[in-house]
Design an enzyme around this catalytic site. Structure first.
Site, short mmCIF file in Angstrom:
data_model
loop_
_atom_site.label_atom_id
_atom_site.label_comp_id
_atom_site.label_asym_id
_atom_site.label_seq_id
_atom_site.Cartn_x
_atom_site.Cartn_y
_atom_site.Cartn_z
N LYS A 80 18.83 53.95 32.40
CA LYS A 80 19.14 52.63 32.95
C LYS A 80 18.18 51.64 32.29
O LYS A 80 17.09 52.02 31.86
CB LYS A 80 18.89 52.63 34.47
CG LYS A 80 19.67 51.58 35.22
CD LYS A 80 21.06 52.04 35.57
CE LYS A 80 21.83 50.91 36.24
NZ LYS A 80 23.15 51.34 36.70
N GLY A 184 34.50 45.80 53.29
CA GLY A 184 34.50 45.23 51.95
C GLY A 184 35.81 45.53 51.22
O GLY A 184 36.06 46.67 50.86
N VAL A 185 36.62 44.49 51.04
CA VAL A 185 37.88 44.69 50.32
C VAL A 185 37.85 43.89 49.01
O VAL A 185 38.68 43.03 48.76
CB VAL A 185 39.13 44.36 51.19
CG1 VAL A 185 39.59 45.57 51.95
CG2 VAL A 185 38.89 43.20 52.16
N GLY A 186 36.85 44.21 48.20
CA GLY A 186 36.71 43.61 46.87
C GLY A 186 37.46 44.45 45.86
O GLY A 186 38.51 45.03 46.15
N ASN A 187 36.90 44.56 44.67
CA ASN A 187 37.59 45.27 43.58
C ASN A 187 37.97 46.69 43.95
O ASN A 187 39.07 47.14 43.67
CB ASN A 187 36.69 45.30 42.34
CG ASN A 187 36.65 43.96 41.67
OD1 ASN A 187 37.66 43.28 41.57
ND2 ASN A 187 35.48 43.54 41.23
N VAL A 188 37.05 47.42 44.55
CA VAL A 188 37.31 48.81 44.88
C VAL A 188 37.99 48.92 46.25
O VAL A 188 39.01 49.61 46.41
CB VAL A 188 36.01 49.65 44.87
CG1 VAL A 188 36.29 51.09 45.28
CG2 VAL A 188 35.37 49.62 43.48
N TYR A 190 39.83 46.92 48.03
CA TYR A 190 41.23 46.49 48.09
C TYR A 190 42.15 47.57 47.53
O TYR A 190 43.18 47.91 48.10
CB TYR A 190 41.40 45.17 47.32
CG TYR A 190 42.84 44.72 47.25
CD1 TYR A 190 43.42 44.01 48.30
CD2 TYR A 190 43.63 45.02 46.13
CE1 TYR A 190 44.75 43.61 48.24
CE2 TYR A 190 44.95 44.63 46.07
CZ TYR A 190 45.51 43.91 47.13
OH TYR A 190 46.83 43.53 47.07
#
Ligand code: NAD
Length: 349
Positions: A80, A184-188, A190
């Site tokens: 990282k 959380g219904v963001g990119n993943v 949703y």
């Protein structure tokens, strides 16, 4: 500042600090373990309050990448990098070129990808001065319509893992009528909701971004609840897809779900919360095992994309989780401990 006696130091192979006066770059690269392959991991750009905070982050995150890749069966190690700075104010093309040159000094032992605060465009900039770049889709994957966005694969992998958890804990093969609360219904989140809806699950959702909630309500007949209510719902599954440290002393006593299966990174506030979940009879799908779909997809997108191979690899998230659950049950140990051990069996000689 000490490294070898740092609490997050875990036998990391290499930790390098770099300052480039011309561009103002201050960055750290940590390579945790390369036994299975190069140390792949994102480059995070963050306005760290101190150098110590940046070091802490890079040590912890690079170690996490080794475990995630090993458990996902990838021929990769963990690394990282962090750039100390505000990505909104401090980012310049010169800074990214300097970072690319820093990455290049590792000669392929560290391979950089995007992360919080860096974008595909930044990685392209670095690619002008180093070839040790991950996460840029190759010609075969672009021809197959892939664009380097890991979220759909992360959501699919989480869906597969959730099904394995439901099968193990509730003995159910079908998701019809399964009650799932998604934080959380963001990119993943949703896309996870979409998979669940298509298999007949009933959904409850929350998000700090109200339009995202409205979209899930409209598209998947989800029920909207407040951010506090999401923990205490009388559902089968709690799916954290927003924040880290969400399984903690405050949330755990509220949970009525018997399965926790979601995409968020670092869900356990502390390791002891994994034990608390087990003691309460809640099956926890370890975060880095269930959310590995993104790195699996990126691996395939950068190694001659073959859709059926990539899909089979994503589907294996279900069997990896089933192995974790079976061992945890047999040994009466928390699932996160078993996941760590299974990963270590793969990358430690
Ligand atoms: P995202 O930013 O697109 O979605 C997160 C959503 O959570 C947003 O809609 C945000 O408004 C909402 N949110 C933030 N705080 C909240 C709160 N307190 N309560 C309810 N909702 C809240 O991010 P994402 O890409 O969907 O990732 C979700 C999680 O999965 C993150 O923890 C991420 O680290 C992890 N993850 C993502 C990927 C990937 O491929 N995107 C891969 C591995 C892990």
């Amino acid at each position: 500042m000490s490294v070898f006696s740092h609490p997050e130091y875990d036998g990391h192979e290499q930790v390098a600090f770099h300052h480039d006066a011309a561009s103002g770059l201050k960055a750290i690269i940590a390579v945790h373990n390369t036994r299975l392959g190069c140390g792949l991991g994102g480059c995070r750009m963050w306005p760290y309050a101190s150098d110590a905070e940046a070091l802490n982050d890079v040590l912890r995150l690079s170690r996490g990448m080794t475990y995630k890749a090993a458990l996902a069966g990838l021929p990769q190690g963990g690394g990282k990098s962090v750039i100390l700075g505000d990505h909104r104010k401090d980012k310049t093309p010169e800074l990214m070129l300097a970072m690319g040159r820093f990455v290049d000094q590792f000669g392929g032992k560290y391979v950089v990808a995007e992360d919080s605060g860096t974008s595909v465009a930044d990685i392209h900039k670095m690619a002008e001065v180093t070839r040790h770049i991950g996460g840029l889709a190759d010609a075969a994957s672009m021809a197959a319509g892939r664009n380097g966005d890991p979220s759909p694969a992360t959501a699919y992998g989480t869906f597969v893992g959730l099904k394995a958890a439901v099968k193990h804990r509730l003995g159910r093969d079908t998701l019809k009528g399964l009650k799932v609360a998604i934080q959380g219904v963001g990119n993943v989140g949703y896309r996870l909701a979409q998979h669940l809806f298509e298999e007949g699950a009933e959904l409850w959702v929350t998000d700090i971004h109200f339009p995202s909630v409205d979209r899930a309500v409209q598209d998947f007949r989800a029920r909207a609840v407040s951010m506090e209510q999401i923990f205490a719902l009388d559902v089968d599954v709690f799916a954290p897809c927003a924040l880290g440290a969400v399984l903690n002393d405050i949330s755990l006593p509220m949970l009525k779900a018997s399965v926790v299966a979601g995409a968020s990174n670092n869900q356990l506030a502390e390791a002891r919360h994994g034990k608390m979940l087990m003691e309460r009879g809640i099956l926890y799908a370890p975060d880095y095992a269930i959310n590995a779909g993104g790195i699996i997809e990126i691996y395939h997108e950068t190694h001659g994309y073959d859709e059926s191979k990539a899909k089979a690899h994503l589907d294996s998230i279900g069997s990896v989780l089933t192995q974790i659950f079976d061992r945890a049950t047999a040994e009466k140990k928390p699932t996160h401990e078993i996941a760590d051990r299974m990963a270590e069996e793969r990358f430690r000689p």
